[in-house]
Motif scaffolding. Structure first.
Motif, PDB file in Angstrom:
ATOM      1  N   SER A 128       0.706  -1.126   0.236  1.00  0.00           N
ATOM      2  CA  SER A 128      -0.132   0.074   0.037  1.00  0.00           C
ATOM      3  C   SER A 128       0.754   1.321  -0.047  1.00  0.00           C
ATOM      4  O   SER A 128       1.925   1.505   1.014  1.00  0.00           O
ATOM      5  CB  SER A 128      -0.830  -0.148   1.328  1.00  0.00           C
ATOM      6  OG  SER A 128      -1.873   0.897   1.302  1.00  0.00           O
ATOM      7  N   GLY A 129       0.483   2.137  -1.066  1.00  0.00           N
ATOM      8  CA  GLY A 129       1.268   3.415  -0.770  1.00  0.00           C
ATOM      9  C   GLY A 129       2.743   3.198  -1.841  1.00  0.00           C
ATOM     10  O   GLY A 129       3.058   4.480  -2.023  1.00  0.00           O
ATOM     11  N   ALA A 130       2.559   2.152  -2.575  1.00  0.00           N
ATOM     12  CA  ALA A 130       3.949   2.063  -3.221  1.00  0.00           C
ATOM     13  C   ALA A 130       3.755   2.797  -4.705  1.00  0.00           C
ATOM     14  O   ALA A 130       4.902   3.136  -5.433  1.00  0.00           O
ATOM     15  CB  ALA A 130       3.992   0.392  -3.830  1.00  0.00           C
ATOM     16  N   LYS A 151       1.085   2.260  -7.123  1.00  0.00           N
ATOM     17  CA  LYS A 151       0.513   1.411  -8.161  1.00  0.00           C
ATOM     18  C   LYS A 151      -0.874   2.127  -8.630  1.00  0.00           C
ATOM     19  O   LYS A 151      -1.030   2.346  -9.927  1.00  0.00           O
ATOM     20  CB  LYS A 151      -0.231   0.119  -7.418  1.00  0.00           C
ATOM     21  CG  LYS A 151       0.778  -0.901  -6.846  1.00  0.00           C
ATOM     22  CD  LYS A 151       0.538  -1.933  -6.315  1.00  0.00           C
ATOM     23  CE  LYS A 151      -0.728  -1.907  -5.096  1.00  0.00           C
ATOM     24  NZ  LYS A 151       0.043  -1.193  -3.954  1.00  0.00           N
ATOM     25  N   SER A 152      -1.498   2.741  -7.979  1.00  0.00           N
ATOM     26  CA  SER A 152      -2.689   3.612  -8.550  1.00  0.00           C
ATOM     27  C   SER A 152      -2.352   4.751  -9.233  1.00  0.00           C
ATOM     28  O   SER A 152      -3.007   5.255 -10.195  1.00  0.00           O
ATOM     29  CB  SER A 152      -3.671   3.971  -7.068  1.00  0.00           C
ATOM     30  OG  SER A 152      -4.321   3.177  -6.614  1.00  0.00           O
ATOM     31  N   SER A 153      -1.201   5.528  -8.645  1.00  0.00           N
ATOM     32  CA  SER A 153      -0.821   6.456  -9.430  1.00  0.00           C
ATOM     33  C   SER A 153      -0.122   6.281 -10.930  1.00  0.00           C
ATOM     34  O   SER A 153      -0.345   6.855 -11.671  1.00  0.00           O
ATOM     35  CB  SER A 153       0.252   7.214  -8.567  1.00  0.00           C
ATOM     36  OG  SER A 153      -0.166   7.678  -7.343  1.00  0.00           O
ATOM     37  N   LEU A 154       0.469   5.031 -10.872  1.00  0.00           N
ATOM     38  CA  LEU A 154       0.990   4.481 -12.120  1.00  0.00           C
ATOM     39  C   LEU A 154      -0.236   4.382 -13.075  1.00  0.00           C
ATOM     40  O   LEU A 154      -0.228   4.822 -14.333  1.00  0.00           O
ATOM     41  CB  LEU A 154       1.700   3.200 -11.952  1.00  0.00           C
ATOM     42  CG  LEU A 154       2.259   2.824 -13.151  1.00  0.00           C
ATOM     43  CD1 LEU A 154       3.640   3.642 -13.654  1.00  0.00           C
ATOM     44  CD2 LEU A 154       2.572   1.282 -12.996  1.00  0.00           C
TER      45      LEU A 154
END
Ligand code: ADP
Ligand code: ADP
Length: 215
Positions: free
Chosen positions: A36-38, A40-43
């Protein structure tokens, strides 16, 4: 074909995606896992034109992605985490909204909606309000909405997180079907089973991407 070249996404001082480069050819499913927070969603948001790219660029089939409307018009479909559905509309209305915006003939839209709902096992639930459905059913509606758009790129953000194993397998099979008809598919996931099923697997940590299994 998705092509990322040294993509960086920042929120103020925070770098969520740091210098990420890769390509996903048509017909392939890439899983991106990580804590979480890595980032992934932003990518996925960067590929979808939903957040500005601070450095580098995202290109899809030759078009540099600048913003969400252009990305959507270019067939880049995001199935967002938390499903993004309108709760007080029916499942069918949620699916029809992006399709009507493309101005498809009505019959074609209805057929695609029926197929997509049947594909996720919700053929009988099209006229239910989203808020009447369980979390897992809502997640399957979101997948059906993404698939009905027949995009050239499908970005699935934790789209199986609330599903039992049989529905998870069903959704993964649908995403692989999308690849088989030529889409480039990226799945962000916490689930090792999902990552194993993909053609390639990358790990994100603190915005950086490394390969577990290359395409
Ligand atoms: P997950 O770890 O399950 O991927 P996150 O908690 O990172 O989920 O993000 C979930 C939502 O919260 C996202 O839509 C994101 O925009 C929002 N979000 C996450 N972190 C922040 C933050 N620091 N500031 C504002 N919004 C955030
Ligand atoms: P993941 O999907 O891997 O959980 P995210 O892309 O959601 O990662 O988040 C990456 C980092 O960016 C996290 O530190 C998160 O808190 C932050 N973040 C995400 N969305 C926002 C936002 N809208 N505004 C500010 N920070 C955000």
């Amino acid at each position: 074909m998705i092509r990322l070249s040294q993509v960086t996404v920042r929120y103020g001082d925070l770098t969520a995606v740091s210098d990420v480069s890769f390509t996903v050819p048509p017909g392939f499913v890439l899983a991106v896992s990580g804590p979480s927070g890595a980032g992934k969603s932003s990518l996925l948001w960067a590929i979808a034109g939903a957040v500005p790219v601070a450095k580098g660029q995202v290109e899809v089939d030759g078009l540099v992605i600048k913003d969400r409307p252009a990305a959507a018009a270019h067939g880049i479909v995001l199935i967002p985490q938390g499903n993004g559905l309108a709760r007080v509309l029916t499942a069918r209305e949620n699916l029809s909204f992006p399709l009507r915006a493309e101005q498809n003939p009505a019959g074609d839209v209805d057929r695609r909606i029926d197929e997509a709902l049947a594909g996720v096992g919700l053929a009988e639930s099209g006229d239910h309000l989203v808020e009447e459905l369980s979390g897992g059913e809502q997640q399957r509606v979101a997948v059906a909405r993404g698939i009905a758009q027949q995009g050239r790129v499908i970005l699935a953000d934790e789209s199986t997180s609330e599903l039992d194993s049989s529905n998870r397998e069903r959704v993964l099979e649908l995403l692989h079907d999308q690849a088989r008809r030529g889409a480039a598919v990226v799945i962000a996931t916490h689930d090792p089973n999902v990552a194993d099923s993909a053609d390639g697997h990358a790990l994100m940590d603190e915005g950086r991407l490394s390969w577990v299994r290359r395409l």
